[in-house]
Design a protein around this motif. Structure first.
Motif, PDB file in Angstrom:
ATOM      1  N   GLU A   1       8.298   3.469   6.263  1.00 45.05           N
ATOM      2  CA  GLU A   1       8.615   2.354   7.162  1.00 45.05           C
ATOM      3  C   GLU A   1       9.054   2.833   8.541  1.00 45.05           C
ATOM      4  O   GLU A   1       9.071   2.052   9.503  1.00 45.05           O
ATOM      5  CB  GLU A   1       9.680   1.438   6.559  1.00 45.05           C
ATOM      6  CG  GLU A   1      10.980   2.100   6.208  1.00 45.05           C
ATOM      7  CD  GLU A   1      11.037   2.487   4.737  1.00 45.05           C
ATOM      8  OE1 GLU A   1      12.134   2.354   4.150  1.00 45.05           O
ATOM      9  OE2 GLU A   1       9.999   2.917   4.179  1.00 45.05           O
ATOM     10  N   HIS A   2       9.410   4.123   8.673  1.00 45.26           N
ATOM     11  CA  HIS A   2       9.782   4.685   9.971  1.00 45.26           C
ATOM     12  C   HIS A   2       8.627   5.457  10.624  1.00 45.26           C
ATOM     13  O   HIS A   2       8.803   6.043  11.692  1.00 45.26           O
ATOM     14  CB  HIS A   2      10.988   5.619   9.807  1.00 45.26           C
ATOM     15  CG  HIS A   2      12.219   4.940   9.288  1.00 45.26           C
ATOM     16  ND1 HIS A   2      12.848   3.927   9.968  1.00 45.26           N
ATOM     17  CD2 HIS A   2      12.920   5.124   8.143  1.00 45.26           C
ATOM     18  CE1 HIS A   2      13.899   3.518   9.270  1.00 45.26           C
ATOM     19  NE2 HIS A   2      13.958   4.214   8.161  1.00 45.26           N
TER      20      HIS A   2
ATOM     21  N   SER B   1      11.967  -4.305   3.775  1.00 40.95           N
ATOM     22  CA  SER B   1      11.632  -3.659   5.043  1.00 40.95           C
ATOM     23  C   SER B   1      10.558  -4.469   5.768  1.00 40.95           C
ATOM     24  O   SER B   1       9.649  -5.019   5.149  1.00 40.95           O
ATOM     25  CB  SER B   1      11.135  -2.225   4.807  1.00 40.95           C
ATOM     26  OG  SER B   1       9.927  -2.229   4.080  1.00 40.95           O
ATOM     27  N   CYS B   2      10.672  -4.539   7.063  1.00 44.46           N
ATOM     28  CA  CYS B   2       9.699  -5.300   7.862  1.00 44.46           C
ATOM     29  C   CYS B   2       9.463  -4.564   9.184  1.00 44.46           C
ATOM     30  O   CYS B   2       9.897  -5.018  10.246  1.00 44.46           O
ATOM     31  CB  CYS B   2      10.166  -6.732   8.092  1.00 44.46           C
ATOM     32  SG  CYS B   2      11.895  -6.924   8.574  1.00 44.46           S
ATOM     33  N   PRO B   3       8.780  -3.409   9.138  1.00 48.17           N
ATOM     34  CA  PRO B   3       8.590  -2.603  10.345  1.00 48.17           C
ATOM     35  C   PRO B   3       7.882  -3.332  11.477  1.00 48.17           C
ATOM     36  O   PRO B   3       8.265  -3.173  12.643  1.00 48.17           O
ATOM     37  CB  PRO B   3       7.756  -1.417   9.846  1.00 48.17           C
ATOM     38  CG  PRO B   3       7.981  -1.363   8.369  1.00 48.17           C
ATOM     39  CD  PRO B   3       8.201  -2.776   7.945  1.00 48.17           C
TER      40      PRO B   3
ATOM     41  N   ILE C   1       0.822  -1.206   0.000  1.00 49.34           N
ATOM     42  CA  ILE C   1       0.000   0.000   0.000  1.00 49.34           C
ATOM     43  C   ILE C   1       0.859   1.261   0.000  1.00 49.34           C
ATOM     44  O   ILE C   1       0.605   2.200  -0.760  1.00 49.34           O
ATOM     45  CB  ILE C   1      -0.952   0.012   1.213  1.00 49.34           C
ATOM     46  CG1 ILE C   1      -1.940  -1.148   1.124  1.00 49.34           C
ATOM     47  CG2 ILE C   1      -1.684   1.341   1.315  1.00 49.34           C
ATOM     48  CD1 ILE C   1      -2.838  -1.288   2.343  1.00 49.34           C
ATOM     49  N   ALA C   2       1.888   1.263   0.856  1.00 45.92           N
ATOM     50  CA  ALA C   2       2.658   2.483   1.059  1.00 45.92           C
ATOM     51  C   ALA C   2       3.944   2.548   0.257  1.00 45.92           C
ATOM     52  O   ALA C   2       4.642   3.564   0.297  1.00 45.92           O
ATOM     53  CB  ALA C   2       2.973   2.634   2.547  1.00 45.92           C
TER      54      ALA C   2
ATOM     55  N   TRP D   1      12.689   8.531  12.039  1.00 50.89           N
ATOM     56  CA  TRP D   1      11.572   9.195  11.358  1.00 50.89           C
ATOM     57  C   TRP D   1      11.967  10.623  10.958  1.00 50.89           C
ATOM     58  O   TRP D   1      11.696  11.077   9.840  1.00 50.89           O
ATOM     59  CB  TRP D   1      10.373   9.196  12.286  1.00 50.89           C
ATOM     60  CG  TRP D   1       9.119   9.878  11.839  1.00 50.89           C
ATOM     61  CD1 TRP D   1       8.414  10.792  12.569  1.00 50.89           C
ATOM     62  CD2 TRP D   1       8.367   9.692  10.633  1.00 50.89           C
ATOM     63  NE1 TRP D   1       7.284  11.184  11.899  1.00 50.89           N
ATOM     64  CE2 TRP D   1       7.226  10.533  10.701  1.00 50.89           C
ATOM     65  CE3 TRP D   1       8.550   8.906   9.507  1.00 50.89           C
ATOM     66  CZ2 TRP D   1       6.275  10.599   9.681  1.00 50.89           C
ATOM     67  CZ3 TRP D   1       7.608   8.966   8.480  1.00 50.89           C
ATOM     68  CH2 TRP D   1       6.488   9.800   8.577  1.00 50.89           C
ATOM     69  N   GLN D   2      12.646  11.318  11.860  1.00 50.31           N
ATOM     70  CA  GLN D   2      13.049  12.684  11.561  1.00 50.31           C
ATOM     71  C   GLN D   2      14.132  12.721  10.483  1.00 50.31           C
ATOM     72  O   GLN D   2      14.129  13.610   9.621  1.00 50.31           O
ATOM     73  CB  GLN D   2      13.556  13.368  12.828  1.00 50.31           C
ATOM     74  CG  GLN D   2      13.929  14.834  12.632  1.00 50.31           C
ATOM     75  CD  GLN D   2      14.123  15.555  13.946  1.00 50.31           C
ATOM     76  OE1 GLN D   2      13.926  14.987  15.015  1.00 50.31           O
ATOM     77  NE2 GLN D   2      14.516  16.822  13.883  1.00 50.31           N
TER      78      GLN D   2
END
Length: 424
Positions: free
Chosen positions: A409-410, A368-370, A361-362, A402-403
């Motif tokens: 994914e973050h 990646s596996c958040p 979706i994103a 994230w920043q």
């Protein structure tokens, strides 16, 4: 950045609704003056409505898609604006001043928060008292367990210091009878590889002889058909240091007042003894089961705490597994775990996107596996003496990523969902 102290200053923060939202706080050992703050009802409603629009809404067919691609958590700038709105609304000015004073001294306090049901989904760790600064950057944050549960007569207490070497009971993406892997109660992890991060953690516990179910290979721990309520009870009665559940939780709407109807979906068949209504070939294990056992269900009833003696630490990694805090009478899964003996429970405030959702979706990268990384981080923190501090350290790392990276994914749409409820 502030550092941990052996005995950091601790503030007890309690909230109450009376149209407006009243927040009181006091510092243990009277290290600082306490205080009271009031947030006007209109401001509270606006902030909560903005937060709700950012969260994954699984009742809407497009809810998850919106949350990951266009909602308030889908990009850094709108999320940061939301975090500042939440801070202006819910962090009293007097408390913010005290936190700033501690920050200038390099001291990281511990905030133990008891939110009112109305604000139970607010991600306190994420709120931004200042631009680029989050509450978790300057304080460790946990939620207070309901006092009526903690002090209930006859509640068993299992201390982590005495049970930490006991096995880890792991219920990982169980196969729910009557539901295909791609259905509503299907797989949340997908096909697991032996070299995946979570498989490697499972392999470590198995190698130490600390894993239940006992498996020959780590992937055998996932999608099992035998991890039902009878198996879980037997495993817990044999002695467990921790319980890790990854799967599905369903619950009644907060307006129903039926928090005890929150349900874990194990591999239980429909003919299992329990209070929840069967769905297809499956009967969920409800909080009511954990609290009441077989009371009124069998000729010789057994207490829930005897059937399922809950270990000291529990991770419930499932959609809105901590949703009982949204009820005026919290008798859901978190409360049931604490009533059964847990002293610390990590659970989710809202619905969790899967790794597949992040990718499909994103547009997250295929490697990646958040969700799996979050499970591993929570599990690792529960192995440490200061689990709350370790979980906050993880969320501080997530804030920084994230920043810096600002890729989906973050996003805190996943990691800010998790809150830890503790008894002390």
């Amino acid at each position: 950045m502030p550092t941990h102290l052996s005995h950091p200053p601790t503030a007890i923060v309690r909230m109450a609704d009376a149209g407006d939202l009243y927040t009181s706080w006091r510092w243990t050992h009277d290290s600082h003056p306490g205080g009271v703050g009031v947030a006007p009802a209109v401001q509270v409603d606006e902030a909560l409505a903005t937060l709700a629009r950012a969260l994954p809404d699984l009742t809407d067919p497009q809810g998850l898609h919106h949350a990951l691609t266009a909602g308030g958590f889908s990009a850094y700038e709108p999320e940061h604006d939301l975090a500042q709105l939440l801070s202006r609304t819910f962090l009293p000015f007097g408390l913010a001043q005290q936190l700033h004073e501690l920050l200038t001294r390099g001291v990281r306090p511990h905030l133990r928060i008891q939110p009112s049901p109305r604000v139970a989904q607010v991600p306190w760790e994420l709120i931004a008292p200042d631009a680029g600064l989050r509450l978790v950057d300057i304080a460790d944050v946990s939620l207070l367990a309901p006092l009526s549960i903690v002090h209930s007569p006859g509640r068993p207490v299992r201390a982590w210091t005495h049970t930490r070497q006991l096995p880890v009971v792991a219920v990982l993406d169980p196969r729910v009878p009557g539901f295909r892997a791609d259905s509503a109660l299907g797989s949340v992890l997908g096909r697991m590889a032996a070299d995946s991060p979570l498989s490697q953690r499972v392999a470590t516990y198995a190698g130490e002889g600390r894993l239940l179910p006992a498996v020959d290979g780590p992937t055998e721990c996932f999608r099992r058909e035998d991890v039902d309520r009878e198996w879980l009870g037997a495993a817990l009665r044999d002695g467990a240091g921790r319980l890790v559940y990854v799967g599905h939780v369903t619950a009644a709407a907060p307006g129903s007042g039926q928090s005890e109807h929150a349900e874990l979906h194990l591999a239980c068949a429909a003919d299992s003894v329990g209070f929840a209504e069967p769905t297809r070939a499956h009967r969920p294990l409800s909080a009511k089961d954990l609290l009441l056992g077989t009371h009124t269900l069998t000729a010789e009833p057994i207490r829930g705490t005897d059937l399922w003696p809950i270990p000291s630490r529990v991770a419930l990694i499932a959609c809105e597994s901590g949703g009982d805090l949204r009820f005026s009478e919290a008798l859901g899964l978190v409360s049931a775990m604490i009533a059964g003996g847990a002293e610390l429970v990590t659970a989710s405030r809202w619905a969790l996107p899967t790794d597949l959702a992040f990718q499909r979706i994103a547009g997250a990268t295929s490697h990646s596996c958040p969700l799996q990384d979050a499970i591993c981080s929570i599990d690792a923190a529960h192995e440490l003496p200061d689990a709350v501090g370790a979980l906050c350290d993880w969320q501080r790392d997530r804030v920084a990523a994230w920043q810096d990276e600002r890729t989906i994914e973050h996003s805190p749409v996943l990691w800010a969902a998790f809150a830890t409820v503790s008894t002390h």
